[in-house]
Scaffold this active site. Structure first.
Site, PDB file in Angstrom:
ATOM      1  CB  THR A  14     -11.235  81.958  42.705  1.00 56.94           C
ATOM      2  OG1 THR A  14     -12.288  82.020  43.673  1.00 56.94           O
ATOM      3  CG2 THR A  14      -9.942  82.436  43.352  1.00 56.94           C
ATOM      4  CB  SER A  56     -18.783  79.092  40.972  1.00 56.01           C
ATOM      5  OG  SER A  56     -18.346  78.847  42.288  1.00 56.01           O
ATOM      6  CB  THR A  87     -13.368  76.156  43.733  1.00 49.88           C
ATOM      7  OG1 THR A  87     -13.451  77.185  44.728  1.00 49.88           O
ATOM      8  CG2 THR A  87     -12.097  76.322  42.925  1.00 49.88           C
ATOM      9  CG  ASP A  88     -17.310  78.714  46.557  1.00 48.06           C
ATOM     10  OD1 ASP A  88     -16.306  78.128  46.998  1.00 48.06           O
ATOM     11  OD2 ASP A  88     -17.590  79.884  46.867  1.00 48.06           O
TER      12      ASP A  88
END
Length: 335
Positions: A14, A56, A87-88
């Site tokens: 992101t 990710s 972030t995932d």
């Protein structure tokens, strides 16, 4: 004062995304990130390298090994390494790198953002600032920096989808925090270092995570055996419950273990330790030869099992590795 040499490795996520016809996609390069950050990085001697351009959700063991090799090859040329990442799955990557790079004497710090760096209200700049501060601090190990906090790589869990405080440090204090004193490091949390550490890549892909729900069909284990799965991590109930009436999972656990599958059990509860010796439902699982994870996160349990099975297929050896705290994944005194 001589500037610290920091390597910035970008992988997408992101933080580097822009709007496209198909939605947000990572299209901004590392030099683009540097341009948005501006003078903030002037305190460091920064080298930027784009090694991946992925959301990710597409990060898998092959990418973890690729990132680990990039870090290992550059360990002597830099004082610290910052990795931008979506972030995932960042907590999985941080845990996997922790095991493959255990002993690394320089800081390796993952970070990202909940909003793209192009957004006027993005958290990207603050997260990069914290990550670079930790990378320049000289404390070896793998970390995740987010929302002015630094988390040990094996303790980070993403707990929020929208909040800027996206990650928690589960069952361990923060490795560092930013406050009015600057970057305050908790040295008691940090992993050990070895200047001559080897790269320990080679992850087993045949690992499956199963979250138990009431009434789960035991035949799921037949399917996993048919698929050639070599390791199973089970998120059990509470302190360590596995059903054995009506739909008896313990019989299938015995069959899987007899067929050479390493079965690791943890709790669905995010905080505190599991203890399968407390209740009959847990003791029955232990009798079949399952391996406890104590207070490890699911992310650490999965990646550690991948890492261990990349080294041995012997169940007793796997159990021995899981009883050892390698990089802070198990709290002292809970084994």
């Amino acid at each position: 004062m001589k500037k610290k040499k920091i390597l910035l490795l970008t992988t997408g996520g992101t933080i580097a995304s822009q709007h496209t016809e198909g939605g947000l996609a990572p299209t901004i390069t590392g030099e683009g990130l540097r341009a948005f950050v501006g003078s903030m990085l002037d305190a460091f001697d920064v080298t930027v390298r784009d090694i991946l351009h992925l959301d990710s959700s597409n990060m898998q063991p092959e990418e973890w090994e690729f990132i680990a090799k990039n870090v290992y090859e550059n360990r002597r040329a830099f004082d610290g390494i910052v990795i931008t990442h979506g972030t995932d799955t960042m907590s999985y990557t941080a845990a996997a790198l922790s095991f493959m790079l255990q002993g690394i004497p320089i800081p390796v710090v993952l970070t990202g953002a909940q909003l793209p760096i192009t957004h006027p209200l993005s958290d990207a700049t603050d997260n990069l600032r914290t990550a670079f501060a930790m990378a320049a601090a000289g404390y070896g190990g793998v970390y995740l920096a987010f929302d002015r906090r630094v988390i040990l790589g094996t303790r980070a869990v993403k707990t929020h989808t929208m909040d800027f405080g996206a990650f928690d440090s589960v069952n361990a204090p923060f490795a560092a925090e930013v406050n009015a004193h600057g970057l305050v490091v908790n040295e008691a949390v940090l992993p050990g270092c070895d200047p001559h550490f080897p790269l320990q890549d080679g992850l087993c892909r045949d690992v499956f995570l199963l979250k138990l729900v009431p009434g789960v069909d035991p035949r799921i284990f037949d399917a996993l055996l048919h698929l050639g799965i070599r390791g199973i991590v089970i998120e059990a109930f509470g302190a360590g419950g596995v059903q054995f009436i009506r739909r008896d999972l313990t019989a299938k656990l015995h069959e899987a273990i007899h067929n050479g599958v390493s079965v690791v059990v943890c709790s669905q509860c995010l905080y505190e330790r599991s203890d399968f010796s407390l209740y009959e439902v847990g003791q029955r699982a232990l009798e079949q030869g399952v391996i406890q994870t104590f207070d490890m996160t699911s992310e650490a349990a999965v990646t550690k099992l991948m890492w261990v099975l990349g080294r041995t297929c012997d169940r007793l050896e796997v159990a021995k590795w899981f009883s050892a705290n390698l990089v802070g994944e198990i709290s002292p005194g809970v084994c």
